[in-house]
Design an enzyme around this catalytic site. Structure first.
Site, PDB file in Angstrom:
ATOM      1  N   SER A 208     101.444 140.917 -15.147  1.00  0.00           N
ATOM      2  CA  SER A 208     100.392 140.968 -16.163  1.00  0.00           C
ATOM      3  C   SER A 208      99.194 140.122 -15.773  1.00  0.00           C
ATOM      4  CB  SER A 208     100.913 140.413 -17.497  1.00  0.00           C
ATOM      5  OG  SER A 208     101.861 141.232 -18.074  1.00  0.00           O
TER       6      SER A 208
ATOM      7  N   HIS B 234      98.230 137.166 -25.558  1.00  0.00           N
ATOM      8  CA  HIS B 234      98.381 137.737 -24.216  1.00  0.00           C
ATOM      9  C   HIS B 234      97.070 138.301 -23.686  1.00  0.00           C
ATOM     10  CE1 HIS B 234      99.768 140.806 -21.240  1.00  0.00           C
ATOM     11  NE2 HIS B 234     100.674 139.901 -20.965  1.00  0.00           N
TER      12      HIS B 234
ATOM     13  N   ASP C 100      94.837 145.650 -24.212  1.00  0.00           N
ATOM     14  CA  ASP C 100      95.927 144.692 -24.311  1.00  0.00           C
ATOM     15  C   ASP C 100      96.188 144.387 -25.789  1.00  0.00           C
ATOM     16  OD1 ASP C 100      97.522 142.100 -23.708  1.00  0.00           O
ATOM     17  OD2 ASP C 100      96.981 142.814 -21.710  1.00  0.00           O
TER      18      ASP C 100
END
Length: 468
Positions: free
Chosen positions: A345, A142, A106
């Site tokens: 996600s 994130h 990620d």
């Protein structure tokens, strides 16, 4: 409301690279006959790509600042609905992910949140290797939020990740805080990340003994040519699953009109010929592709449909660790305002964490058996096949996945093969007259005896009447 400042991406980050298209690659199925929802066949013995372990180009920081925290380390005092819906409290009585390594490919994972303890392992860097953090620098936030959903431990408060004792292998492969201005050999990129380095990151994770690999990223768009990079990604996935015994969990994709998601929903009358292709979710035979559901149980409006969707999990109203603080967060602040954390996600790391629980409890199951177990025990949609193109085999069911007895896992089990039934139409048999004659004779004799009885009775009644 708890929040993080700057644009901590809640959706999927778009990878640089051509969007795959099935018919562009020769295979055993003619290109004209192959629907675009099915990827090309991977030639046998195709090796995985070489992992160079470095960015493929030199990225530069953009003017966007890194994510910051304004939660002031305060607690969110209610338990996430997804955590309640999945009954993680009971699931953790069977397994916690201990001894299982989950790779988070990620934007990196910042290890400073106390809910990670000392379980974050530097795993790889494909964005900026100048600081030596090797995947543990997360400017976007994130990846850290994704890791929190997958594996944060419970401290104070009610929040807990799906696999609170699993190891976290941090690999930074993408970031929208970096860009590449291009040169004579490479096109300009508005953000860091490429399909080829994603393939390398998968190889790296598998070589470092990650038994679960979470990819909350997608390369999504209208069908185009199947590039050499796409073939490398396909080969890396197949090798990781079949050779290194890793389960790969990936987001199904988000709809978006901002250029950071899939351009159009796959609501075609023919679901095998789709409007948008989401990769790596597209490689359905080798990955668990995760769609998103809402608190009501409905499919999230942003969740991309497709024949490749394997399973579903909560993807809305997400709570996770504050990526730059010690508390929790349930929202992101962007230039457009404050938004809830949501997206496939975040459905994906729920499934990745639950996969780690299954791998702990059933250590002898191979990767594909684990995938089959999760699909077999899911809460199936109500149709004949038990699967659809929105949530796949249905909502993941952690307790069932950890406790169900599946005949298919028994030694020597062989799947029942359908048998052909041969039937012939024969004319009705002819009338069998002897028993019919006997029956009619009996009926006639019985009728005669009845008439005689009635005659005698009437005669006696008349006689008694005269005597009176």
């Amino acid at each position: 409301m708890r929040r993080t400042t700057a644009a901590a991406t809640a959706g999927l980050l778009l990878l640089t690279g051509a969007v795959p298209h099935a018919s562009a690659q020769p295979s055993s199925t003619p290109a004209a006959a192959r629907p675009n929802s099915v990827p090309p066949d991977l030639p046998p013995n195709t090796p995985p790509p070489e992992d160079k372990g470095i960015p493929d180009v030199k990225y530069e920081r953009t003017t966007k600042g890194c994510v910051e925290s304004d939660t002031k380390s305060e607690l969110i005092k209610y338990m996430p609905w997804g955590q309640v819906h999945l009954n993680l409290q009971q699931a953790h009585t069977f397994a916690t992910g201990k001894g299982v390594r989950i790779a988070i490919i990620d934007t990196g994972v910042d290890p400073r949140n106390p809910r990670f303890g000392n379980r974050v392992i530097p795993g790889g860097e494909y964005v900026d290797n100048s600081n030596g953090k090797n995947g543990t620098d997360d400017c976007d936030g994130h990846g850290t939020e994704v890791a929190g959903v997958a594996a944060a431990a419970k401290t104070e408060g009610d929040f807990v990740g799906a696999a609170p004792e699993a190891e976290i292998l941090a690999i930074r492969q993408t970031s929208d805080r970096y860009e590449y201005k291009g040169d004579a050999n490479n096109e300009k990129r508005a953000s860091a990340g490429k399909v080829s380095t994603l393939a390398q990151a998968i190889v790296r994770a598998a070589k470092q003994n990650a038994k679960v690999i979470n990819i909350s990223l997608t390369n999504c768009g209208t069908p185009k040519g199947f590039s050499p990079d796409d073939k490398q990604l396909q080969a890396a996935i197949r090798w990781a699953v079949d050779v290194q015994d890793a389960v790969i969990v990936t987001a199904a994709g988000n709809l978006s009109d901002q250029g950071t998601g899939c351009p159009k929903q796959n609501d075609n009358l023919d679901p095998t010929n789709v409007n948008s292709i989401s990769s790596p979710a597209w490689f359905a035979n080798d990955v668990l592709s995760v769609g998103s559901i809402s608190r009501s149980g409905a499919v999230s409006s942003f969740s991309v449909w497709g024949p490749w969707v394997s399973i579903a999990a909560p993807g809305e109203e997400i709570i996770s660790v504050d990526p730059k603080g010690t508390g929790l967060t349930n929202a992101n602040v962007t230039a457009q305002g404050t938004t809830d954390i949501k997206g496939t996600s975040f459905a994906s790391p729920y499934v990745a964490g639950i996969t780690a629980l299954v791998r702990e409890r059933f250590p002898n199951l191979k990767a594909r058996q684990v995938m089959d177990r999760l699909k077999a025990t899911a809460l199936h949609p109500g149709n004949v096949s038990g699967k659809d193109n929105k949530i796949g085999y249905g909502m993941i069911n952690p307790v069932a996945a950890l406790t169900a007895v599946l005949p298919s896992e028994a030694p020597g089990f062989q799947k029942p093969q359908p048998k052909e039934l041969n039937t012939t139409v024969t004319p009705p048999a002819g009338l069998d007259w002897p028993p019919i004659i006997v029956a009619l004779s009996g009926i006639g004799l019985g009728g005669a005896l009845l008439m005689l009885t009635l005659f005698v009775r009437n005669s006696l009644n008349r006689k008694r009447g005269r005597q009176a």
